[in-house]
Design an enzyme around this catalytic site. Structure first.
Site, PDB file in Angstrom:
ATOM      1  N   PRO A   2       0.769  -1.235   0.000  1.00 28.92           N
ATOM      2  CA  PRO A   2       0.000   0.000   0.000  1.00 28.92           C
ATOM      3  C   PRO A   2       0.798   1.282   0.000  1.00 28.92           C
ATOM      4  CG  PRO A   2       0.193  -0.883   2.203  1.00 28.92           C
ATOM      5  CD  PRO A   2       1.242  -1.513   1.343  1.00 28.92           C
ATOM      6  N   GLU A   3       0.385   2.191  -0.828  1.00 26.54           N
ATOM      7  CA  GLU A   3       0.823   3.569  -0.743  1.00 26.54           C
ATOM      8  C   GLU A   3      -0.379   4.353  -0.205  1.00 26.54           C
ATOM      9  OE1 GLU A   3       2.941   4.792  -4.335  1.00 26.54           O
ATOM     10  OE2 GLU A   3       3.276   2.707  -4.830  1.00 26.54           O
TER      11      GLU A   3
END
Length: 277
Positions: A2-3
């Site tokens: 995840p960003e």
DNA sequence: CGCACTGTTTTGAA
DNA sequence: TTTCAAAACAGTGC
């Protein structure tokens, strides 16, 4: 996984599903995931309500009643799922939060990089490394051009590496870095002090716009990311450079190249993104 | 089988 | 002080 856009997607999903839920019991099949005192982690949350879930950069902040905050970082492949009480653990389930309402919240993490820690609310900003030194959110309000000019002019690092450093700007990861550099026509190995004010302004606009757009698409699914409902993000269909090495640049047709910058795979267009020396 | 690769961050050393 | 490579780990693909 995840960003920032993916973490925000997770936050919204968790808010929908478990906000207001009360913890009945906590189990930690993989104790290493908890970096604060394990015994306290398991006992202190019992009976507490999940009042709110916040996000700062790529960090999730679970706000519990009585001023407790659980900081959770998903790192590469951390993931939450909500299951009925009694459902079997998954292969990589590391934490189980049994809820009072016959459900349980799992934290699963195939690569086991993710970490969580329990602190008194407010302490996370002084004690949690990474969080305490986090740069501004990539938003119109928080990410000031004057600030960017200052930190970019002061550094001699390569812009790609610089953008990945969360103490400069919070939330960008490998995918969105490559995207915004392509959008801004900046070679990833350009050192930050070589960028003109005009370029910097363009980069800032692209960062903010791209993060907003990706969040609106519920993030990017490359390997394993899915939200709490098990749905995948849609933004991978919008990516212009990431994952497109050896394919033609969507702007000029030149074959995209892949190199290593600061030990991260980096895709760029050698014609559009010329290194400034 | 061995090796390289993967969306992240921290650590220790130069 | 600043910057960089290795490490944490599991899975996949060549």
């Amino acid at each position: 996984m995840p960003e920032l856009p993916e973490v925000e997607t997770v936050r919204r999903g968790l808010t929908n599903l478990v906000k207001g839920a009360i913890i009945r019991k906590v189990e930690v099949p993989y104790p290493k995931v908890v970096t604060s005192d394990l015994t306290e982690f398991k006992s202190d949350l019992v009976g507490r309500t999940i009042e709110k879930i916040d996000r700062r950069g790529k960090y999730l902040l679970f706000r519990f009643s009585n001023n407790l905050t659980m900081v959770s970082h998903l790192r590469m492949e951390g993931q939450y799922s909500v299951e009925p009480e009694g459902a079997p653990l998954r292969k990589h389930t590391e934490v189980v939060f049994h809820l009072e309402d016959e459900r349980q919240l799992f934290y699963n993490d195939t690569r086991r990089f993710g970490r969580m820690t329990l602190v008194k609310t407010g302490d996370e900003l002084v004690t949690v490394s990474g969080l305490k030194d986090l740069g501004p959110e990539p938003t119109e309000e928080d990410l000031k051009l004057s600030y960017l000019k200052e930190i970019f002019n002061r550094s001699h690092r390569m812009v790609k590496t610089f953008l990945l450093d969360q103490s400069n700007i919070a939330g960008l990861g490998n995918i969105y870095c490559d995207e915004v550099l392509w959008m801004s026509k900046i070679h990833p190995e350009t050192t930050t002090d070589k960028l003109s004010d005009r370029k910097l302004s363009e980069l800032r606009k692209n960062i903010i716009a791209e993060i907003n757009r990706a969040t609106a698409h519920h993030g990017t699914t490359v390997h394993s990311f899915s939200n709490i409902f098990g749905e995948t993000g849609q933004f991978q269909n919008e990516l212009q450079v990431y994952g497109r090495a050896k394919l033609p640049c969507l702007r000029c047709g030149t074959t995209l190249e892949k190199i290593k910058v600061g030990q991260r795979g980096t895709t760029f267009c050698p014609k559009c993104q010329v290194k400034k020396v």
